[in-house]
Design an enzyme around this catalytic site. Structure first.
Site, PDB file in Angstrom:
ATOM      1  N   ASP A   7       0.875  -1.172   0.000  1.00 33.90           N
ATOM      2  CA  ASP A   7       0.000   0.000   0.000  1.00 33.90           C
ATOM      3  C   ASP A   7       0.911   1.221   0.000  1.00 33.90           C
ATOM      4  O   ASP A   7       1.429   1.619   1.042  1.00 33.90           O
ATOM      5  CB  ASP A   7      -0.901   0.000   1.231  1.00 33.90           C
ATOM      6  CG  ASP A   7      -1.807   1.210   1.290  1.00 33.90           C
ATOM      7  OD1 ASP A   7      -2.248   1.687   0.218  1.00 33.90           O
ATOM      8  OD2 ASP A   7      -2.081   1.698   2.404  1.00 33.90           O
ATOM      9  N   GLU A  69      -1.420  -1.267  -4.862  1.00 40.29           N
ATOM     10  CA  GLU A  69      -2.631  -0.488  -5.087  1.00 40.29           C
ATOM     11  C   GLU A  69      -2.415   0.527  -6.208  1.00 40.29           C
ATOM     12  O   GLU A  69      -1.372   1.164  -6.302  1.00 40.29           O
ATOM     13  CB  GLU A  69      -3.023   0.245  -3.806  1.00 40.29           C
ATOM     14  CG  GLU A  69      -4.347   0.981  -3.922  1.00 40.29           C
ATOM     15  CD  GLU A  69      -4.799   1.587  -2.618  1.00 40.29           C
ATOM     16  OE1 GLU A  69      -5.248   2.747  -2.654  1.00 40.29           O
ATOM     17  OE2 GLU A  69      -4.709   0.911  -1.579  1.00 40.29           O
ATOM     18  N   ASP A 141      -2.311   1.043   7.306  1.00 39.93           N
ATOM     19  CA  ASP A 141      -1.539   0.837   6.074  1.00 39.93           C
ATOM     20  C   ASP A 141      -1.176  -0.635   5.893  1.00 39.93           C
ATOM     21  O   ASP A 141      -1.236  -1.166   4.789  1.00 39.93           O
ATOM     22  CB  ASP A 141      -0.277   1.704   6.085  1.00 39.93           C
ATOM     23  CG  ASP A 141      -0.613   3.189   6.118  1.00 39.93           C
ATOM     24  OD1 ASP A 141      -1.339   3.633   5.199  1.00 39.93           O
ATOM     25  OD2 ASP A 141      -0.172   3.887   7.037  1.00 39.93           O
TER      26      ASP A 141
END
Length: 182
Positions: A7, A69, A141
């Protein structure tokens, strides 16, 4: 298969490593790479911390594949550009480690983990904890990174099967009509 989820973030990049054995998922590790040791205006220094941190995670946990992502445009274009550079540093570290990289949107990850694409961060944390049978909730996160790994564990085999079944090619011709390319 050991899967690493990333992420990306300029200040905090989350990572999560899981093992997928068929439909069974097992937690390996998770955490964050923080760039607070570099001066806030030192973008190259922060990108180096992200690159080196991802390389260290890959060396330590030896994943076979990775998922990252996809970044979309936010309200602030400057923030989007900076986040894109952090994402690029993470992807460069993964590719330089000879890993295949799959990309998923936040909506795809949330849908795979929670069941709907507009889930809140707390819902992702709770479902990641439940799906991986963790004793406590990971940070936001790290939970998102674990969610990306879970998403790839569920969708990756289907995507690979589709890629094997069909050839995806770009159109060799294009027509401009009303400002769009067809």
């Amino acid at each position: 298969m050991r899967i690493l989820g990333i992420d990306p973030g300029l200040q905090t990049t989350g990572f999560g490593v899981i093992e997928a054995h068929g439909a069974r998922l097992h937690y390996v590790a998770s955490g964050t790479i923080r760039t607070s040791s570099a001066h806030q205006g030192d973008l190259p220094g922060r990108l180096k911390i992200i690159f080196d941190g991802v390389k260290e995670v890959v060396a330590r946990y030896q994943p076979q594949t990775a998922s990252v992502e996809i970044v979309f445009v936010n309200v602030n274009p400057q923030s989007t550009l900076l986040l894109g550079q952090a994402r690029g540093a993470a992807i460069a570290a993964l590719v330089s480690s000879d890993l295949t990289v799959s990309e998923y949107t936040a909506l795809q990850m949330k849908k795979a983990v929670v069941g709907h694409g507009h889930a809140r961060k707390e819902q992702v944390q709770a479902m990641v904890t439940r799906l991986l049978n963790l004793n406590g909730e990971p940070g936001r996160d790290a939970a998102d990174a674990l969610g990306l790994a879970i998403c790839h564990a569920h969708a990756g085999s289907s995507m690979a099967a589709l890629a094997q079944a069909t050839t995806l090619t770009r159109k060799t011709h294009a027509q401009f009509k009303g400002g769009r390319t067809y």
